[in-house]
Structures are given as structure tokens and as C-alpha cells.
Design an enzyme around this catalytic site. Structure first.
Site, PDB file in Angstrom:
ATOM      1  N   TYR A 190      -0.284  -1.183   5.317  1.00  7.61           N
ATOM      2  CA  TYR A 190       0.747  -1.962   4.622  1.00  7.61           C
ATOM      3  C   TYR A 190       1.058  -3.228   5.404  1.00  7.61           C
ATOM      4  O   TYR A 190       1.017  -3.240   6.646  1.00  7.61           O
ATOM      5  CB  TYR A 190       2.049  -1.156   4.534  1.00  7.61           C
ATOM      6  N   HIS A 199     -10.261  -3.204  -0.051  1.00 10.76           N
ATOM      7  CA  HIS A 199      -9.184  -2.225   0.090  1.00 10.76           C
ATOM      8  C   HIS A 199      -9.278  -1.160  -1.003  1.00 10.76           C
ATOM      9  O   HIS A 199      -9.241   0.049  -0.728  1.00 10.76           O
ATOM     10  CB  HIS A 199      -7.836  -2.939   0.025  1.00 10.76           C
ATOM     11  N   HIS A 202      -4.015   5.081   3.257  1.00 13.27           N
ATOM     12  CA  HIS A 202      -3.395   3.995   4.008  1.00 13.27           C
ATOM     13  C   HIS A 202      -3.221   4.353   5.481  1.00 13.27           C
ATOM     14  O   HIS A 202      -2.884   5.495   5.814  1.00 13.27           O
ATOM     15  CB  HIS A 202      -2.030   3.640   3.401  1.00 13.27           C
TER      16      HIS A 202
END
Length: 304
Positions: free
Chosen positions: A241, A183, A193
Site C-alpha cells: 500500500y 500489481h 499485499h
């Protein structure tokens, strides 16, 4: 078990040989990474996060939790940095020199190496050990402040930190598996994101009533002007998320899927098919007809 030990031994020998060739730059325990715009109200204070909730991607208190960027980059943030606007943020020749801190223990070093090996295999981007001469490179380091998992977005120039907090009594932090390392390395390559996409409201619902007020800006989405995406919205993205990020209370979701059946959102196991495609696309890996089929197939078969 024997194979794992051999891998660890080989890595440690490689690190020892690398350090013997050159002196590593000094890395302070406390770092002051940039934040977009100087409004004091934006300065994310992780003390506002409830004591019973901790996520190492939230803890740094940077833009959307874990991204270090300045005003200039903020004005053009999207799924990936606009190379036409910021060509200097692209890693040259798709090559990223790196140094893994000697402060990590052997098992954590192997986890980081696995993350690097995954990106190297699934894309045409290549992470290579720093030769002591390249001006721009990543320092993968356990920064103590701000703690947690965080990275600059794209190539910033010089020695550039990717902070990966090792496991402690609280939990695995950034290195339980290679997922969180992937990530942050994708941030370093210029990827933002997934839930920031302009079209995200067609796919997810943001529960503002459950978000800690000071962190609502972390759920901003991109402007249409700064958004380009060639692939469908990816619930499985390693860059998405999780359901409870920045929640006022544990168990109260801040983001949920609009798809019927309670679709899972976000994961930190590995690159999804969409992550793999978007990163290859961002770095023009598909431009070579001979390589296009190879990387498309890798993404389809190896993506989570």
C-alpha cells in the site's frame, strides 16, 4: 519513435490474427466479483471515499481494495496462496494464457504487454497468448463496474478477469505505466499485499485514526499460522500500500515506515528485488540449480 510504432503495429497485427482464429467470450460491463464472508458491514462502498481522493486500486471496493476472493481463500491468505492447501490455485506448468481486450487503444495495449514481458523476463512464469482451447486463462479487460484495477487471487478456473481501467479525463488510472498492471497480474498469480505480513508491525505503523472506519479491515494482517516468508520486509514492493490508501482526508497518512529517515513505502513503477524473489520462490523457479543463479541475478539487477 519508429521502434515504438513497429511494436504497436506488430501487437495489433498479432491481436487481429488471434481474434480471427477464435471468438472471444462475452464479457459484461458489470461484474459481481466475490468478497470474503457475507457480513453486509464488510461490503466496501466506495461512495464512502472522499471526493478529492481517488485511487484505481481502492475504487473497486473489494477485499483490501482490489482483490476478488471467496471465504475459502480468505481463511488462508498470506504473502502468497498456500499451494499445499490450494494446489488448484497454482497456474499449471507456470504458464498463464491471456487475452487482451480489443477495447483498449494501441498505447494501452502496449502498456499491458510491457507488464507481461517484464514478468516473463524476470521470472520462470510465462504469460502466453490464449490459443482458444485452454480452459483456464486471463481476460485482461476494462470492466466498467466495479471500475478500477482489480483481480482474482490465484487461478480460479475458466475465463478469469483482470480489470485494468484505461486513462480518462480523471487521470491515467491503471495504465499510466506498466506498474499497476504488474500489481494486478501478481495478484492473479497468487500474491497478496506486502503490508499484510504477520511481521509488518515491526516495520510500519498503521494510523487507524486516519482510516475511513468502514475500511479498517483492509489493514488486517495475516495470522502467523498462514504466513510463510523467505525474504525480508519489502518497503519497495509493488504489492505494498501507499502511505495514503483509504485515508479520511488527503494528506493524512494511513501507513508509515518505522525506519528512520522517512522511508518511502509502496511504488507502482515495477517489480522490486523482493517482488521478483518472492514470485520466483512461490513458483519454485529456484528449484532448478541451473536456473537459480539466473533468476537471482535478474532480481538483483532488474528489481526497482
Amino acid at each position: 519513435m519508429r521502434d515504438s510504432c513497429l511494436v504497436i503495429l506488430a501487437l495489433l497485427c498479432s491481436l487481429h490474427a488471434t481474434f480471427a482464429r477464435f471468438i472471444l467470450p462475452y464479457v459484461p460491463e458489470n461484474v459481481d466479483p466475490p468478497l470474503p464472508y457475507q457480513d453486509p458491514a464488510f461490503q466496501n462502498d466506495v461512495d464512502d471515499v472522499p471526493d478529492d481522493y481517488f485511487d484505481p486500486e481502492v475504487a473497486p471496493g473489494l477485499f483490501q481494495g482490489d482483490m476478488a476472493m471467496n471465504d475459502e481463500i480468505y481463511n488462508y491468505w498470506r504473502v502468497g496462496i498456500r499451494w499445499d492447501t490450494f494446489p488448484e490455485k497454482l497456474w499449471k506448468n507456470r504458464t498463464v494464457p491471456y487475452v487482451i481486450s480489443p477495447l483498449y487503444d494501441a498505447s494501452d495495449t502496449v502498456t499491458i504487454y510491457q507488464a507481461i514481458r517484464t514478468i516473463n523476463f524476470m521470472t520462470c512464469v510465462k504469460f502466453v497468448p490464449w490459443n482458444g482451447k485452454s480452459k483456464d486463462y486471463l481476460l485482461i479487460w476494462p470492466i466498467k463496474y466495479p471500475r478500477g484495477c482489480w483481480s482474482f487471487v490465484g487461478r480460479f478456473g475458466g475465463a478469469q478477469i483482470v480489470s485494468l481501467e484505461p486513462p480518462n479525463q480523471r487521470g491515467p488510472n491503471c495504465l499510466g505505466t506498466e506498474g499497476r498492471a504488474i500489481h494486478e497480474l501478481m495478484h492473479a498469480l497468487g500474491v497478496f499485499h506486502e503490508q499484510s505480513r504477520w511481521d509488518r508491525d515491526k516495520f510500519v505503523k498503521i494510523h487507524e485514526e486516519n482510516i475511513i472506519p468502514k475500511f479498517k479491515s483492509n489493514f488486517d494482517k495475516q495470522s502467523l499460522e498462514n504466513t510463510t516468508y523467505s525474504f525480508e520486509y519489502d518497503y519497495d514492493s509493488i504489492m505494498h500500500y501507499g502511505a495514503g490508501f483509504f485515508s479520511k482526508e488527503k494528506g493524512k497518512p494511513t501507513i508509515t515506515a518505522k525506519m528512520p529517515g522517512g522511508k518511502r513505502i509502496g511504488q507502482r513503477k515495477g517489480m522490486s528485488k523482493g517482488d521478483c524473489l518472492k514470485l520466483n520462490d512461490l513458483y519454485s523457479c529456484f528449484d532448478n540449480p541451473k536456473k537459480r543463479r539466473k533468476y537471482y541475478n535478474v532480481c538483483q539487477y532488474m528489481g526497482v
